[in-house]
Design a protein around this motif. Structure first.
Motif, mmCIF file in Angstrom:
data_model
loop_
_atom_site.group_PDB
_atom_site.id
_atom_site.type_symbol
_atom_site.label_atom_id
_atom_site.label_comp_id
_atom_site.label_asym_id
_atom_site.label_seq_id
_atom_site.Cartn_x
_atom_site.Cartn_y
_atom_site.Cartn_z
ATOM 1 N N GLY A 9 -10.228 -28.931 -17.116
ATOM 2 C CA GLY A 9 -9.831 -27.244 -17.464
ATOM 3 C C GLY A 9 -9.962 -26.829 -15.986
ATOM 4 N N GLY A 31 -6.492 -21.894 -0.527
ATOM 5 C CA GLY A 31 -5.447 -22.348 -1.487
ATOM 6 C C GLY A 31 -6.387 -23.083 -2.598
ATOM 7 N N GLY A 32 -5.741 -23.776 -3.435
ATOM 8 C CA GLY A 32 -6.398 -24.846 -4.380
ATOM 9 C C GLY A 32 -7.448 -23.896 -5.288
ATOM 10 N N LEU A 116 -14.174 -30.639 -8.198
ATOM 11 C CA LEU A 116 -14.453 -31.795 -7.371
ATOM 12 C C LEU A 116 -14.251 -31.421 -5.712
ATOM 13 C CD1 LEU A 116 -15.702 -34.444 -7.930
ATOM 14 C CD2 LEU A 116 -13.306 -35.367 -7.874
ATOM 15 N N ALA A 119 -11.965 -33.095 -2.868
ATOM 16 C CA ALA A 119 -11.263 -34.132 -3.294
ATOM 17 C C ALA A 119 -9.798 -33.544 -3.361
ATOM 18 C CB ALA A 119 -11.716 -34.379 -4.756
ATOM 19 N N ASP A 152 -7.157 -31.949 -11.924
ATOM 20 C CA ASP A 152 -5.746 -32.737 -11.723
ATOM 21 C C ASP A 152 -5.910 -34.057 -12.477
ATOM 22 O OD1 ASP A 152 -5.702 -35.290 -9.836
ATOM 23 O OD2 ASP A 152 -6.439 -33.847 -8.346
HETATM 24 P P1 ADP Z 1 -10.957 -29.010 -0.854
HETATM 25 O O1 ADP Z 1 -10.375 -28.077 0.208
HETATM 26 O O2 ADP Z 1 -12.478 -28.800 -1.000
HETATM 27 O O3 ADP Z 1 -10.446 -30.243 -1.052
HETATM 28 P P2 ADP Z 1 -9.172 -28.004 -3.101
HETATM 29 O O4 ADP Z 1 -9.121 -26.563 -3.933
HETATM 30 O O5 ADP Z 1 -8.067 -28.223 -2.446
HETATM 31 O O6 ADP Z 1 -10.549 -28.250 -2.558
HETATM 32 O O7 ADP Z 1 -9.413 -29.093 -4.196
HETATM 33 C C1 ADP Z 1 -10.669 -29.289 -4.688
HETATM 34 C C2 ADP Z 1 -10.258 -29.778 -6.334
HETATM 35 O O8 ADP Z 1 -10.330 -28.675 -6.897
HETATM 36 C C3 ADP Z 1 -8.977 -30.648 -6.348
HETATM 37 O O9 ADP Z 1 -9.281 -31.743 -7.382
HETATM 38 C C4 ADP Z 1 -8.191 -29.484 -7.323
HETATM 39 O O10 ADP Z 1 -7.365 -30.297 -8.114
HETATM 40 C C5 ADP Z 1 -9.279 -28.875 -7.989
HETATM 41 N N1 ADP Z 1 -8.876 -27.574 -8.391
HETATM 42 C C6 ADP Z 1 -7.923 -26.747 -8.081
HETATM 43 N N2 ADP Z 1 -7.641 -25.583 -8.986
HETATM 44 C C7 ADP Z 1 -8.607 -25.654 -10.019
HETATM 45 C C8 ADP Z 1 -9.063 -24.767 -10.954
HETATM 46 N N3 ADP Z 1 -8.737 -23.788 -11.287
HETATM 47 N N4 ADP Z 1 -10.269 -25.231 -11.608
HETATM 48 C C9 ADP Z 1 -10.878 -26.432 -11.223
HETATM 49 N N5 ADP Z 1 -10.358 -27.273 -10.384
HETATM 50 C C10 ADP Z 1 -9.341 -27.146 -9.646
#
Ligand code: ADP
Length: 168
Positions: A9, A31-32, A116, A119, A152
């Protein structure tokens, strides 16, 4: 019955006490999942974050949730993965979960959701990242209802295959 479930989710829609943000050391957004949380929480979140003086890798800081359904956001900074320093990375990732769970309890939270951590862009191997998350939540999250919310599809497949007792 376990107090941990793993699900797919968008963490920004979680309607419990706290969501955890995989932040960067500036705490000023990125980002992310970090970007998604800041967009959903609204501009007040970055204003509060700017008062916190950043956050070291492995540590965690708490803010209000603003426009989110969750009351709090716990911002933690995961390690940037390096296979040469995998032991150190694991300790730092463990610390992110432990510190986040401690902050949640100190703030009387009953429920919390984690992404996570590390990751995504930070490159931590996905199955190992899940192992660390589950271990730490089982050890330090006993008084909380915990969700790991995966975004993901590849990670969801890994979770369904390897940790199906927790999958929902
Ligand atoms: P990091 O820099 O700690 O690796 P990221 O944001 O790039 O952080 O990724 C951490 C995890 O969060 C990834 O598995 C990503 O797919 C996931 N992620 C991204 N957007 C969301 C969201 N809206 N809800 C939950 N998980 C998310």
């Amino acid at each position: 019955m376990s107090n941990l479930i793993i699900t797919q989710g968008d963490i920004t829609t979680f309607s419990g006490d706290a969501i955890v943000n995989a932040a960067n050391p500036s705490l000023l957004g990125g980002g992310g999942v970090d970007g998604a949380i800041h967009r959903a929480a609204g501009p007040e979140l970055v204003k509060e974050c700017a008062t916190l003086g950043g956050c070291e890798t492995g540590n965690a800081k708490i803010t209000k949730g603003y426009n989110l359904k969750a009351k709090f956001v716990i911002h933690t900074v995961g390690p940037i993965y390096s296979s040469k320093h995998s032991d150190e990375c694991k300790l730092l990732l463990e610390s992110c979960y432990k510190k986040s769970l401690e902050l949640a309890e100190q703030n009387n939270c009953k429920s919390i959701a984690f992404p996570l951590i590390s990751a995504g862009v930070y490159g931590y191997p996905k199955k190992e990242a899940l192992e660390v998350a589950i271990d730490m939540i089982r050890n330090y999250g006993k008084n909380l209802e915990v969700q790991i919310i995966l975004f993901d599809k590849e990670i969801c497949k890994i979770a369904q295959k390897n940790f199906k007792d927790y999958w929902k």
